[in-house]
Design a protein around this motif. Structure first.
Motif, PDB file in Angstrom:
ATOM      1  N   ALA A  10       6.346  10.585 -25.583  1.00  0.00           N
ATOM      2  CA  ALA A  10       6.457  11.684 -24.591  1.00  0.00           C
ATOM      3  C   ALA A  10       7.651  12.302 -24.250  1.00  0.00           C
ATOM      4  O   ALA A  10       8.687  11.415 -24.033  1.00  0.00           O
ATOM      5  CB  ALA A  10       5.645  11.102 -23.334  1.00  0.00           C
ATOM      6  N   GLY A  11       7.737  13.551 -23.916  1.00  0.00           N
ATOM      7  CA  GLY A  11       8.893  14.086 -23.594  1.00  0.00           C
ATOM      8  C   GLY A  11       9.137  15.419 -24.591  1.00  0.00           C
ATOM      9  O   GLY A  11       9.817  16.185 -24.113  1.00  0.00           O
ATOM     10  N   LEU A  52      18.500   4.163 -22.047  1.00  0.00           N
ATOM     11  CA  LEU A  52      17.983   5.654 -22.884  1.00  0.00           C
ATOM     12  C   LEU A  52      17.613   6.515 -22.147  1.00  0.00           C
ATOM     13  O   LEU A  52      17.684   7.745 -22.641  1.00  0.00           O
ATOM     14  CB  LEU A  52      17.094   4.858 -23.772  1.00  0.00           C
ATOM     15  N   LEU A  53      17.448   6.501 -20.750  1.00  0.00           N
ATOM     16  CA  LEU A  53      16.720   7.605 -19.978  1.00  0.00           C
ATOM     17  C   LEU A  53      17.717   8.118 -18.843  1.00  0.00           C
ATOM     18  O   LEU A  53      18.507   7.334 -18.336  1.00  0.00           O
ATOM     19  CB  LEU A  53      15.529   7.100 -19.126  1.00  0.00           C
ATOM     20  N   ASP A  54      17.567   9.501 -18.878  1.00  0.00           N
ATOM     21  CA  ASP A  54      18.380  10.258 -17.627  1.00  0.00           C
ATOM     22  C   ASP A  54      17.327  10.291 -16.594  1.00  0.00           C
ATOM     23  O   ASP A  54      16.475  11.273 -16.701  1.00  0.00           O
ATOM     24  CB  ASP A  54      18.794  11.633 -18.294  1.00  0.00           C
ATOM     25  N   TYR A  55      17.178   9.501 -15.584  1.00  0.00           N
ATOM     26  CA  TYR A  55      16.381   9.370 -14.720  1.00  0.00           C
ATOM     27  C   TYR A  55      16.290  10.727 -13.567  1.00  0.00           C
ATOM     28  O   TYR A  55      15.317  10.991 -13.234  1.00  0.00           O
ATOM     29  CB  TYR A  55      16.356   8.109 -13.384  1.00  0.00           C
ATOM     30  N   ARG A  56      17.249  11.421 -13.726  1.00  0.00           N
ATOM     31  CA  ARG A  56      17.334  12.798 -12.872  1.00  0.00           C
ATOM     32  C   ARG A  56      16.644  13.784 -13.645  1.00  0.00           C
ATOM     33  O   ARG A  56      16.408  14.746 -12.916  1.00  0.00           O
ATOM     34  CB  ARG A  56      18.915  13.013 -12.354  1.00  0.00           C
ATOM     35  N   LYS A  81      14.237  13.155 -16.234  1.00  0.00           N
ATOM     36  CA  LYS A  81      12.914  12.524 -16.242  1.00  0.00           C
ATOM     37  C   LYS A  81      12.511  11.731 -14.988  1.00  0.00           C
ATOM     38  O   LYS A  81      12.559  10.367 -15.241  1.00  0.00           O
ATOM     39  CB  LYS A  81      12.874  11.959 -17.582  1.00  0.00           C
ATOM     40  N   ARG A  82      12.322  12.172 -13.968  1.00  0.00           N
ATOM     41  CA  ARG A  82      12.100  11.474 -12.726  1.00  0.00           C
ATOM     42  C   ARG A  82      10.556  10.749 -12.914  1.00  0.00           C
ATOM     43  O   ARG A  82       9.434  11.345 -13.134  1.00  0.00           O
ATOM     44  CB  ARG A  82      12.023  12.098 -11.392  1.00  0.00           C
ATOM     45  N   ALA A  83      10.611   9.523 -12.776  1.00  0.00           N
ATOM     46  CA  ALA A  83       9.313   8.902 -12.629  1.00  0.00           C
ATOM     47  C   ALA A  83       8.615   9.086 -11.352  1.00  0.00           C
ATOM     48  O   ALA A  83       9.208   9.284 -10.452  1.00  0.00           O
ATOM     49  CB  ALA A  83       9.523   7.277 -13.193  1.00  0.00           C
ATOM     50  N   ASP A 101       4.277   1.484  -4.936  1.00  0.00           N
ATOM     51  CA  ASP A 101       3.988   1.134  -6.406  1.00  0.00           C
ATOM     52  C   ASP A 101       5.122   2.251  -7.105  1.00  0.00           C
ATOM     53  O   ASP A 101       5.552   3.215  -6.784  1.00  0.00           O
ATOM     54  CB  ASP A 101       2.835   1.646  -6.900  1.00  0.00           C
ATOM     55  N   TYR A 102       5.462   1.744  -8.380  1.00  0.00           N
ATOM     56  CA  TYR A 102       6.455   2.435  -9.052  1.00  0.00           C
ATOM     57  C   TYR A 102       5.880   2.513 -10.511  1.00  0.00           C
ATOM     58  O   TYR A 102       5.470   1.759 -11.304  1.00  0.00           O
ATOM     59  CB  TYR A 102       7.671   2.018  -9.265  1.00  0.00           C
ATOM     60  N   ASP A 103       5.579   4.007 -11.091  1.00  0.00           N
ATOM     61  CA  ASP A 103       5.291   4.115 -12.349  1.00  0.00           C
ATOM     62  C   ASP A 103       6.410   3.997 -13.267  1.00  0.00           C
ATOM     63  O   ASP A 103       7.069   5.049 -13.841  1.00  0.00           O
ATOM     64  CB  ASP A 103       4.770   5.568 -12.372  1.00  0.00           C
TER      65      ASP A 103
END
Length: 308
Positions: free
Chosen positions: A36-37, A69-73, A75-77, A88-90
């Protein structure tokens, strides 16, 4: 490039249970992938992955370190807040699972979030797995928006590292430059390393691109079945397919504006089907309708399908 082994963990115990005798090179399982992405019109890849994970026994084989590997800002979960606490945290993931099809045949499935960084390292890591497990064929799938009507059969663009893998498939495109994706880079790099790889891209009506459209997932899975011989139990999506088609038809029936746009797309599609040598799904004599022309009637449908 940093050592690819530093971004993933292979579950050796799971591998030993699944393959007591290590597979010969090129004689191991098929590897399917849909991360996904990138573009995934109609959520074709997402719906297909969810379906595949529900067919049979699933065993986690490879886990990537997504923290690297991810830029959390970008692609915010999502997290769940319940009254006075975070409950909870996805958690984002990128993994390779071993899945069994409807007949019990095992295959591998790479799924999760497309990395923001270190693509070459990730591709090298997947190649390590391909060679370690003797993967026989790697197949990716997703959807792209196209100016076609939902009333006509969904077509696909297929591509592969060797022409022999495509059979008699007809290409809709010539030579074009497009934004890169991890899936495309993986196919390219595997081909250059002399591993067989193939991709299936489903053409989804552009006015349904932002919604979940199960018919696109079924078309993708049917093509995967043809090239791999797997039984992916596509009949399990029959109800979702019918529900989606029924809702779209209702929206078209209730709006003359929407119906007019669909008729225009049908005319263009049929004109192309009668022509020879075109490289586009659209006839050249008519303007291309946009998603905006479908009007407010489709907005509610799209919102319902996307869960808004």
């Amino acid at each position: 490039m940093l050592d690819p082994r530093g971004i993933y963990e292979l579950d050796e115990q799971a591998v030993a249970r699944l393959w007591p005798t290590p597979p010969e090179p090129g004689a191991g399982p098929v590897l399917l992938h849909a991360v996904a992405g990138f573009v995934d019109a109609g959520s074709a890849g997402e719906v297909a992955v969810d379906h595949l994970l529900g067919i049979g026994e699933v065993t986690r084989v490879v886990t990537f370190d997504v923290d690297q590997l991810l830029d959390y800002r970008s692609k915010r979960a999502t997290m769940t807040f319940s009254t006075d606490r975070w409950s909870d945290y996805d958690e984002p993931h990128l993994v390779i699972d071993h899945v069994r099809d409807a007949e019990g045949t095992g295959f591998l499935l790479l799924h999760g979030a497309e990395p923001d960084v270190q693509w070459e390292r990730v591709v090298a890591a997947v190649r390590d797995v391909v060679e370690h497990l003797g993967v026989s064929l790697t197949v990716g799938f997703h959807g792209i928006p196209m100016g076609i009507p939902h009333t006509r059969p969904l077509s696909v663009t297929a591509h592969a590292t060797r022409p022999e893998l495509l059979g008699e498939h007809t290409s809709w495109f010539g030579t074009v430059k497009v934004p890169a994706s991890l899936a495309a880079l993986l196919e390219l790099r595997l081909g250059r390393a002399e591993h067989d790889a193939l991709g299936v891209t489903v053409h989804v009506p552009h006015y349904l691109a932002q919604s979940s459209y199960p018919p696109a997932a079924v078309v993708a899975l049917e093509h995967v079945q043809r090239v791999t011989g797997l039984d992916l139990a596509t009949s399990g999506l029959a109800e979702a397919v019918q529900d989606a088609k029924t809702e779209v038809e209702r929206q078209v029936r209730d709006s003359e504006e929407v119906a007019a746009v669909v008729r225009a797309l049908e005319e263009q599609y049929d004109a192309f089907a009668r022509s020879v040598g075109r490289t586009s799904l659209l006839a050249e004599s008519a303007p291309i309708p946009t998603a905006d022309e479908l009007g407010a009637e489709f907005e509610r449908f799209l919102a319902q399908q996307s869960g808004d």
